[in-house]
Every structure is written in structure tokens, then in C-alpha cells.
Scaffold this motif. Structure first.
Motif, PDB file in Angstrom:
ATOM      1  N   LEU A  47       2.929 -31.341   7.369  1.00  0.00           N
ATOM      2  CA  LEU A  47       2.511 -29.945   7.482  1.00  0.00           C
ATOM      3  C   LEU A  47       0.997 -29.832   7.700  1.00  0.00           C
ATOM      4  N   LYS A  48       0.228 -30.599   6.959  1.00  0.00           N
ATOM      5  CA  LYS A  48      -1.231 -30.512   7.080  1.00  0.00           C
ATOM      6  C   LYS A  48      -1.725 -31.055   8.416  1.00  0.00           C
ATOM      7  N   ASN A  49      -0.974 -31.992   9.004  1.00  0.00           N
ATOM      8  CA  ASN A  49      -1.354 -32.550  10.314  1.00  0.00           C
ATOM      9  C   ASN A  49      -0.841 -31.706  11.474  1.00  0.00           C
ATOM     10  N   ASN A  50      -0.025 -30.702  11.189  1.00  0.00           N
ATOM     11  CA  ASN A  50       0.562 -29.872  12.248  1.00  0.00           C
ATOM     12  C   ASN A  50       0.327 -28.382  11.995  1.00  0.00           C
ATOM     13  N   ILE A  51      -0.808 -28.047  11.431  1.00  0.00           N
ATOM     14  CA  ILE A  51      -1.126 -26.651  11.095  1.00  0.00           C
ATOM     15  C   ILE A  51      -0.989 -25.735  12.311  1.00  0.00           C
ATOM     16  N   SER A  52      -1.351 -26.227  13.475  1.00  0.00           N
ATOM     17  CA  SER A  52      -1.295 -25.379  14.674  1.00  0.00           C
ATOM     18  C   SER A  52       0.106 -25.344  15.291  1.00  0.00           C
ATOM     19  N   ASN A  53       1.011 -26.128  14.771  1.00  0.00           N
ATOM     20  CA  ASN A  53       2.371 -26.172  15.308  1.00  0.00           C
ATOM     21  C   ASN A  53       3.371 -26.332  14.157  1.00  0.00           C
ATOM     22  N   LEU A  54       3.342 -25.391  13.226  1.00  0.00           N
ATOM     23  CA  LEU A  54       4.222 -25.460  12.061  1.00  0.00           C
ATOM     24  C   LEU A  54       5.662 -25.143  12.456  1.00  0.00           C
ATOM     25  N   PRO A  55       6.618 -25.679  11.712  1.00  0.00           N
ATOM     26  CA  PRO A  55       8.015 -25.324  11.976  1.00  0.00           C
ATOM     27  C   PRO A  55       8.260 -23.850  11.650  1.00  0.00           C
ATOM     28  N   ASP A  56       9.349 -23.315  12.204  1.00  0.00           N
ATOM     29  CA  ASP A  56       9.739 -21.940  11.891  1.00  0.00           C
ATOM     30  C   ASP A  56      10.280 -21.854  10.475  1.00  0.00           C
ATOM     31  N   VAL A  57      10.955 -22.929  10.034  1.00  0.00           N
ATOM     32  CA  VAL A  57      11.580 -22.978   8.712  1.00  0.00           C
ATOM     33  C   VAL A  57      11.571 -24.416   8.210  1.00  0.00           C
ATOM     34  N   VAL A  58      11.354 -24.579   6.905  1.00  0.00           N
ATOM     35  CA  VAL A  58      11.494 -25.883   6.259  1.00  0.00           C
ATOM     36  C   VAL A  58      12.720 -25.824   5.350  1.00  0.00           C
ATOM     37  N   PHE A  59      13.635 -26.761   5.527  1.00  0.00           N
ATOM     38  CA  PHE A  59      14.752 -26.957   4.606  1.00  0.00           C
ATOM     39  C   PHE A  59      14.304 -28.062   3.660  1.00  0.00           C
ATOM     40  N   LEU A  60      14.206 -27.729   2.374  1.00  0.00           N
ATOM     41  CA  LEU A  60      13.557 -28.603   1.402  1.00  0.00           C
ATOM     42  C   LEU A  60      14.507 -29.043   0.296  1.00  0.00           C
ATOM     43  N   ASP A  61      14.750 -30.349   0.227  1.00  0.00           N
ATOM     44  CA  ASP A  61      15.525 -30.928  -0.872  1.00  0.00           C
ATOM     45  C   ASP A  61      14.630 -30.961  -2.109  1.00  0.00           C
ATOM     46  N   LEU A  62      15.226 -30.803  -3.279  1.00  0.00           N
ATOM     47  CA  LEU A  62      14.429 -30.808  -4.508  1.00  0.00           C
ATOM     48  C   LEU A  62      14.214 -32.202  -5.069  1.00  0.00           C
ATOM     49  N   ASN A  63      15.230 -33.054  -4.952  1.00  0.00           N
ATOM     50  CA  ASN A  63      15.171 -34.383  -5.569  1.00  0.00           C
ATOM     51  C   ASN A  63      14.758 -35.432  -4.546  1.00  0.00           C
ATOM     52  N   MET A  64      13.447 -35.614  -4.422  1.00  0.00           N
ATOM     53  CA  MET A  64      12.908 -36.604  -3.493  1.00  0.00           C
ATOM     54  C   MET A  64      11.914 -37.493  -4.217  1.00  0.00           C
TER      55      MET A  64
END
Length: 148
Positions: A47-64
Motif C-alpha cells: 500500500l505504501k509503495n502504491n499510494i498513487s495506484n491504490l486498489p479499489d477495495v482490500v479484502f483483509l484476512d485477520l489471521n496472518m
């Protein structure tokens, strides 16, 4: 924010879950492109390396490993450049306390990973059709958990 095509980012350490997610996307009517990361540290770097091209949505698992989904969610919502990024929690757990916590931290929706492939397709498609209607803004708590 209804769009013709969504750029999604899946943060999940389970290879099988990632494969099923990708296969489900291939079979739904919503047009998508998918990138994947496999732990919370990779997610935050991405995310920090793609600030100018962020995804529309992040699907985020909790247990990583390395950094869990709760830590990532908090970090995203505290970051001025990322705080408006829609986050859909995508987890095997459906612990009420955890659901309350991610709701309070600003997640857009919560999906419990279904074991059935057709339900997985259904709930992903639902997320990508219902959520954009309100610009991925967090709904009332009663509508926070998306069901297939």
C-alpha cells in the motif's frame, strides 16, 4: 462508486483461500483485477509503495503472520493517505467481539469465509455490487456482516 472494473487486493496467507478467491472472481459477473499479498507486512509495504495506484477495495484476512489483520486495519485507518481505502474483512472467524472491534476500527464490511465455492462467489459478488452503492461506506452495525 459503482464502476465497470474493480482493482482488488487480497491479503491472505492461506494459499488455498487465495486460489478459491481468484477462481471465484473469474466466475462472477463483476469485472475485476486481483493482486495478492500473503501477510500484513507485505500488505502495508504494498500500500505504501502504491499510494498513487491504490486498489479499489482490500479484502483483509485477520489471521496472518508477521502482522495480523487487526494491526493492518488500525495502521491503514491511522494513515492519512490510506484511511479512506475500503477494507472488507475476509476471515474464517465470526467472533462477535472481533466483529465489533473491526467495525469500530472502520472496516467497510465483514465476510466470513464460506467453505462452499458457490457461496464464496455469491458473497464476493454481493460485496462488489452492494458495497459500491453507498461508496463502500460502513453500514449500520446490523448490516455489517455480508452473507452469501
Amino acid at each position: 462508486m459503482t464502476k465497470e472494473h474493480y482493482y482488488l487486493l487480497l491479503a491472505d496467507d492461506d494459499e488455498d483461500d487465495c486460489l478459491f478467491f481468484k477462481e471465484a472472481l473469474d466466475e462472477i459477473t463483476v469485472s475485476t483485477a486481483l493482486s495478492m499479498v500473503h501477510d500484513g507486512v507485505q500488505l502495508m509495504e504494498y500500500l505504501k509503495n502504491n499510494i498513487s495506484n491504490l486498489p479499489d477495495v482490500v479484502f483483509l484476512d485477520l489471521n496472518m503472520p508477521r502482522k495480523n489483520g487487526l494491526e493492518c486495519l488500525a495502521e491503514i485507518k491511522d494513515d492519512e493517505n490510506l484511511k479512506n481505502l475500503p477494507i472488507i474483512i475476509f476471515s474464517t472467524s465470526l467472533d462477535g467481539e472481533i466483529v465489533d472491534k473491526v467495525y469500530q476500527k472502520g472496516a467497510s464490511f465483514y465476510i466470513r469465509k464460506p467453505g462452499d465455492f458457490s457461496k464464496l462467489k455469491s458473497v464476493i459478488e454481493k460485496a462488489l455490487t452492494i458495497a459500491p452503492e453507498n461508496n463502500f461506506k460502513q453500514p449500520e452495525r446490523a448490516n455489517f456482516i455480508l452473507q452469501p
